[in-house]
Design a protein around this motif. Structure first.
Motif, PDB file in Angstrom:
ATOM      1  N   UNK B 396      -3.553  15.600   0.897  1.00  0.00           N
ATOM      2  CA  UNK B 396      -3.779  15.053  -0.446  1.00  0.00           C
ATOM      3  C   UNK B 396      -4.489  13.706  -0.364  1.00  0.00           C
ATOM      4  N   UNK B 397      -5.140  13.349  -1.459  1.00  0.00           N
ATOM      5  CA  UNK B 397      -5.823  12.049  -1.499  1.00  0.00           C
ATOM      6  C   UNK B 397      -4.826  10.963  -1.891  1.00  0.00           C
ATOM      7  N   UNK B 398      -4.088  10.468  -0.897  1.00  0.00           N
ATOM      8  CA  UNK B 398      -3.109   9.428  -1.187  1.00  0.00           C
ATOM      9  C   UNK B 398      -3.778   8.080  -1.390  1.00  0.00           C
ATOM     10  N   UNK B 399      -5.061   7.988  -1.053  1.00  0.00           N
ATOM     11  CA  UNK B 399      -5.690   6.668  -1.159  1.00  0.00           C
ATOM     12  C   UNK B 399      -5.855   6.205  -2.598  1.00  0.00           C
ATOM     13  N   UNK B 400      -5.653   7.139  -3.540  1.00  0.00           N
ATOM     14  CA  UNK B 400      -5.698   6.680  -4.931  1.00  0.00           C
ATOM     15  C   UNK B 400      -4.489   5.805  -5.254  1.00  0.00           C
ATOM     16  N   UNK B 401      -3.487   5.791  -4.356  1.00  0.00           N
ATOM     17  CA  UNK B 401      -2.333   4.908  -4.586  1.00  0.00           C
ATOM     18  C   UNK B 401      -2.475   3.586  -3.841  1.00  0.00           C
ATOM     19  N   UNK B 402      -3.564   3.420  -3.111  1.00  0.00           N
ATOM     20  CA  UNK B 402      -3.760   2.131  -2.428  1.00  0.00           C
ATOM     21  C   UNK B 402      -3.728   1.019  -3.464  1.00  0.00           C
ATOM     22  N   UNK B 403      -3.073  -0.101  -3.115  1.00  0.00           N
ATOM     23  CA  UNK B 403      -2.773  -1.103  -4.142  1.00  0.00           C
ATOM     24  C   UNK B 403      -3.982  -1.712  -4.848  1.00  0.00           C
ATOM     25  N   UNK B 404      -5.057  -1.999  -4.133  1.00  0.00           N
ATOM     26  CA  UNK B 404      -6.191  -2.634  -4.805  1.00  0.00           C
ATOM     27  C   UNK B 404      -7.433  -2.586  -3.924  1.00  0.00           C
ATOM     28  N   UNK B 405      -8.558  -2.920  -4.524  1.00  0.00           N
ATOM     29  CA  UNK B 405      -9.797  -3.025  -3.755  1.00  0.00           C
ATOM     30  C   UNK B 405      -9.645  -4.095  -2.682  1.00  0.00           C
ATOM     31  N   UNK B 406      -8.917  -5.151  -3.022  1.00  0.00           N
ATOM     32  CA  UNK B 406      -8.727  -6.241  -2.082  1.00  0.00           C
ATOM     33  C   UNK B 406      -8.009  -5.791  -0.825  1.00  0.00           C
ATOM     34  N   UNK B 407      -7.040  -4.909  -1.018  1.00  0.00           N
ATOM     35  CA  UNK B 407      -6.312  -4.379   0.137  1.00  0.00           C
ATOM     36  C   UNK B 407      -7.276  -3.613   1.035  1.00  0.00           C
ATOM     37  N   UNK B 408      -8.085  -2.755   0.424  1.00  0.00           N
ATOM     38  CA  UNK B 408      -9.046  -1.975   1.199  1.00  0.00           C
ATOM     39  C   UNK B 408      -9.995  -2.903   1.950  1.00  0.00           C
ATOM     40  N   UNK B 409     -10.468  -3.939   1.247  1.00  0.00           N
ATOM     41  CA  UNK B 409     -11.419  -4.846   1.874  1.00  0.00           C
ATOM     42  C   UNK B 409     -10.822  -5.568   3.070  1.00  0.00           C
ATOM     43  N   UNK B 410      -9.564  -5.997   2.928  1.00  0.00           N
ATOM     44  CA  UNK B 410      -9.018  -6.754   4.054  1.00  0.00           C
ATOM     45  C   UNK B 410      -8.699  -5.826   5.220  1.00  0.00           C
ATOM     46  N   UNK B 411      -8.296  -4.588   4.934  1.00  0.00           N
ATOM     47  CA  UNK B 411      -8.104  -3.633   6.028  1.00  0.00           C
ATOM     48  C   UNK B 411      -9.450  -3.364   6.701  1.00  0.00           C
ATOM     49  N   UNK B 412     -10.496  -3.176   5.893  1.00  0.00           N
ATOM     50  CA  UNK B 412     -11.826  -2.917   6.443  1.00  0.00           C
ATOM     51  C   UNK B 412     -12.302  -4.066   7.309  1.00  0.00           C
ATOM     52  N   UNK B 413     -12.096  -5.289   6.843  1.00  0.00           N
ATOM     53  CA  UNK B 413     -12.538  -6.461   7.594  1.00  0.00           C
ATOM     54  C   UNK B 413     -11.798  -6.551   8.925  1.00  0.00           C
ATOM     55  N   UNK B 414     -10.480  -6.279   8.887  1.00  0.00           N
ATOM     56  CA  UNK B 414      -9.693  -6.347  10.113  1.00  0.00           C
ATOM     57  C   UNK B 414     -10.113  -5.249  11.088  1.00  0.00           C
ATOM     58  N   UNK B 415     -10.401  -4.053  10.557  1.00  0.00           N
ATOM     59  CA  UNK B 415     -10.874  -2.947  11.395  1.00  0.00           C
ATOM     60  C   UNK B 415     -12.158  -3.336  12.115  1.00  0.00           C
ATOM     61  N   UNK B 416     -13.069  -3.934  11.363  1.00  0.00           N
ATOM     62  CA  UNK B 416     -14.355  -4.317  11.928  1.00  0.00           C
ATOM     63  C   UNK B 416     -14.169  -5.363  13.020  1.00  0.00           C
ATOM     64  N   UNK B 417     -13.360  -6.383  12.732  1.00  0.00           N
ATOM     65  CA  UNK B 417     -13.159  -7.448  13.721  1.00  0.00           C
ATOM     66  C   UNK B 417     -12.516  -6.883  14.986  1.00  0.00           C
ATOM     67  N   UNK B 418     -11.607  -5.925  14.787  1.00  0.00           N
ATOM     68  CA  UNK B 418     -10.977  -5.301  15.950  1.00  0.00           C
ATOM     69  C   UNK B 418     -12.021  -4.537  16.765  1.00  0.00           C
ATOM     70  N   UNK B 419     -12.878  -3.791  16.071  1.00  0.00           N
ATOM     71  CA  UNK B 419     -13.851  -2.964  16.771  1.00  0.00           C
ATOM     72  C   UNK B 419     -14.856  -3.817  17.536  1.00  0.00           C
ATOM     73  N   UNK B 420     -15.324  -4.899  16.924  1.00  0.00           N
ATOM     74  CA  UNK B 420     -16.352  -5.679  17.612  1.00  0.00           C
ATOM     75  C   UNK B 420     -15.758  -6.704  18.576  1.00  0.00           C
ATOM     76  N   UNK B 421     -14.420  -6.733  18.672  1.00  0.00           N
ATOM     77  CA  UNK B 421     -13.794  -7.560  19.688  1.00  0.00           C
ATOM     78  C   UNK B 421     -13.509  -8.985  19.264  1.00  0.00           C
ATOM     79  N   UNK B 422     -13.711  -9.314  17.983  1.00  0.00           N
ATOM     80  CA  UNK B 422     -13.422 -10.677  17.550  1.00  0.00           C
ATOM     81  C   UNK B 422     -12.026 -10.803  16.933  1.00  0.00           C
TER      82      UNK B 422
END
Lengths: 280, 444
Positions: B396-422
């Motif tokens: 199911x698409x549980x991501x429609x319950x994600x709390x906010x765009x801000x939450x997605x953005x900060x997870x995305x930013x952390x994912x990126x920093x983890x991937x590029x090693x920073x």
């Protein structure tokens, strides 16, 4: 003549005044009112008092943007004005092809901020590619990228203002200085700089306010990436208003604070440089 | 001469004023159907549909015109430019002629617009809905109705996979997926590809594939394990699995992790279409873009479930759900609301409407009448149906319950920093778990 001017004054003023009201005064008043409200659409707001303003200062991204913007403004004001002044000095020395150079230096100003941002993004990423990096790899890349972009765009514009200022300095002062045996450095310090203070006032004013209000270039170059670390104030306000559900009022409060800040800083800067202006 | 000048100036001013008036809608493509219809508008009401999906902008306009021709009710369709729906909707809804029909993306989107939503419980179109799973409810009120069902997973290139000596049947779990991907990555020069996975770009045109769609899987499994459908405090039970799949995406990739921050959605798409990558995480909506290029035939593409190594994943199917819900503006006039409800019903019951939705727009619609010939010919949708036919459970698409765009953005930013090693993985955990609780409480 004067009488009829007085008589028809309101009629001639009316269109401009209406436009000014619609385009500035009404939105401005609404904006201030909305900063005390909670709302989704601007015509349907509930008054909540100072709640939004309290939220602003608990928002870490706002404080980060604030000091980043301050830093950016200081760095860009110094670089732009020093470079522009140096180029203006060169361009008034009567080098061959001065007119062509002036035109070329001025040209970056004719390109819009969004376009410039994307063009420079391509350039920076193209260069950084060789080092296995991109512009949004780290916040310092984005910051210095933005500084370079702004210098490239603004130096030519400020240069034109400085050239106009330099050309208005009367030649007999230089002649007198030469006869008195002043060195080139002394001439620059004692004559050229003090007499071009009016243009310095204008140029610093323009670059300070430009630095604070920067939006297009910021949006196009990095869009605040990575992790909103290169997000300047104007972009931060925009993202708060449109990006966060329920935070529209906070974005509005931020923009009121932002407005006050820009006014205070611009006034301080004006009085500081004005006091250094001399009468000829 | 002076007179001429005055006229010229006046003309310039007039042009300037009209230009200002027009500029407000410059980000949206507006289309008003034949003005002959407007004479009947007063009696019958009118429809103003503010469409979310730019991919189908022209088709909606055409459908609106057809409806006007048939019934005389004027239909205006405006489509937001990609990524600007929420911001433009905010200003559109403040106007006197506000949209009568608009969209929200799920429960979180509904939260900000529920004061504007008309209760659809008694409407004909709600009666057409196959199941209540496709309705957005607030208490006993039905405020939104999903009109398109979409599916995502890992799209793969069959030809390249076979060239590497595998078939889709070999991939039934995270371990087998990793084995195949690692093998392809190791032999990439021999196979003539740049990498196993298309670049996991974290530019805003592509980062939603990971911060939203990929993040759906750990959330789904946690909800399954706890038997819930939403939560105020996520525990992050499956975050290690999230890390494993993200590591796989970024290691067995066409590009260095340090370049991810500027890779766009188009980059990933072109890598997949040009045969430089074997796997590409995206959904059924990407079919049009893949097919447009023409270098991959329908037989060459398929879709795999996103395996993350959770227990019971051998029965996992693709991720199916909706983030396109129709809402009717309750502040519109009664005639306009009725006209809008009629239009919605017509879209999902009449032959012309059904044909437009399924054939022209390629939608899978969750309404009763969409069977047999009213199913789109999209190989990715066929793949999704096959998994359901094989008895796999759709995610199911549980991501429609994600709390906010801000939450997605900060997870995305952390994912990126983890991937590029920073940054490190703990930052992702913090953003995921603590950020969830903080944003959920902020939304209250």
């Amino acid at each position: 003549m004067k009488k009829s001017l007085k008589k028809y004054f309101p009629i001639f003023m009316l269109p401009t005044f209406l436009a000014f009201c619609i385009g500035f005064i009404i939105p401005f008043g609404m904006g201030i009112y909305l900063s005390f409200c909670e709302f989704t659409t601007v015509t349907n707001a509930t008054f909540v008092g100072f709640k939004n303003y309290m939220k602003v200062f608990t928002d870490a991204t706002f404080l980060h943007s604030l000091w980043l913007t301050a830093l950016f403004t200081v760095v860009s004001v110094i670089l732009i004005n020093v470079l522009a002044y140096a180029v203006a000095l060169l361009m008034t020395k009567g080098i061959r092809g001065t007119n062509i150079f002036r035109t070329v230096f001025f040209m970056p100003n004719l390109i819009g901020g969004i376009v410039l941002g994307y063009i420079w993004q391509l350039i920076f990423n193209g260069i950084l590619q060789y080092f296995g990096r991109t512009l949004t790899y780290s916040a310092s890349y984005g910051f210095w990228g933005l500084v370079i972009l702004m210098c490239w765009q603004q130096v030519g514009y400020m240069m034109i203002i400085y050239i106009a200022g330099l050309q208005s300095i009367p030649g007999d002062l230089y002649e007198a200085a030469e006869i008195d045996g002043a060195s080139r450095w002394q001439t620059l310090k004692k004559i050229t700089l003090p007499l071009s203070m009016p243009s310095i006032t204008i140029c610093t004013f323009l670059s300070v306010t430009n630095g604070f209000k920067l939006f297009d270039q910021n949006l196009a170059l990095t869009n605040g990436q990575p992790s909103d670390k290169t997000e300047l104030l104007a972009l931060n306000i925009y993202n708060t208003f449109y990006g966060r559900t329920g935070w529209e009022g906070v974005g509005q409060a931020k923009s009121v604070i932002f407005f006050l800040l820009v006014v205070v800083i611009a006034l301080l800067q004006l009085s500081a440089t004005r006091s250094k202006e001399v009468q000829q | 001469m002076k007179k001429f000048l005055a006229i010229a100036l006046a003309a310039v001013m007039a042009v300037g004023m009209t230009a200002c008036g027009g500029a407000s809608s410059s980000s949206a493509a507006a289309s008003t159907p034949a003005s002959t219809a407007s004479s009947t508008a007063a009696a019958k009401g009118s429809v103003y549909y503010y469409n979310f999906k730019p991919e189908q902008a022209d088709q909606w306009v055409a459908l609106g015109e057809e409806y006007t021709k048939e019934t005389g009710v004027p239909v205006t369709v405006v489509t937001a430019a990609s990524g600007t729906y929420e911001s433009t909707l905010k200003s559109e809804m403040a106007k006197t002629d506000a949209p009568t029909l608009f969209q929200v993306n799920g429960p979180v989107g509904l939260a900000s617009w529920k004061d504007y939503c008309y209760d659809l419980s008694a409407s004909d179109v709600y009666g057409q809905l196959k199941s209540d799973d496709f309705a957005l409810k607030d208490g006993d009120k039905t405020l939104g109705i999903a009109y398109v069902i979409e599916t995502y997973g890992i799209i793969y290139n069959k030809t390249l996979l076979e060239k590497a000596g595998y078939t889709a049947a070999d991939i039934t779990s995270f371990d087998t997926l990793k084995k195949v991907a690692d093998d392809i990555q190791a032999r990439k020069d021999e196979l003539g590809v740049q990498g196993a996975f298309a670049s996991a770009g974290m530019d805003s045109s592509s980062d939603w594939r990971f911060k939203t769609h990929l993040a759906n899987l750990p959330i789904y499994y946690e909800y399954q394990a706890d038997g819930i459908g939403d939560t105020d405090a996520i525990k992050g039970t499956y975050l290690d699995n999230y890390k494993a799949i993200w590591d796989l995406y970024t290691t067995d990739s066409t590009c260095e992790p340090t370049l991810l921050s500027s890779k766009t959605g188009d980059d990933a798409l072109s890598e997949f279409v040009l045969g430089e990558a074997v796997f590409y995480q995206n959904g059924t909506w990407a079919y049009a873009d893949i097919a447009k290029d023409g270098s991959l035939t329908d037989d060459e593409i398929g879709m795999l479930p996103i395996y993350i190594g959770a227990k019971g994943e051998e029965n996992q199917g693709l991720c199916t759900g909706s983030e396109n819900y129709w809402c009717v503006n309750k502040n519109a006039s009664a005639e306009d609301i009725q006209a809008t409800l009629d239009f919605m019903n017509w879209c999902v019951t009449s032959d012309a409407g059904k044909k437009a939705l399924c054939t022209d727009m390629g939608f899978v619609c969750p309404f009763e009448g969409f069977t047999g010939e009213y199913l789109p010919s999209n190989p990715l949708i066929a793949a999704a149906d096959q998994y359901i036919a094989d008895g796999k459970t759709s995610v199911a698409w549980c991501f429609t319950t994600m709390p906010s765009e801000d939450w997605k953005n900060s997870v995305g930013a952390a994912l990126l920093e983890y991937a590029q090693g920073t940054g490190d993985w703990d930052a992702v955990k913090t953003a995921f778990v603590d950020g969830w609780a903080a944003e959920k409480s902020a939304a209250k």
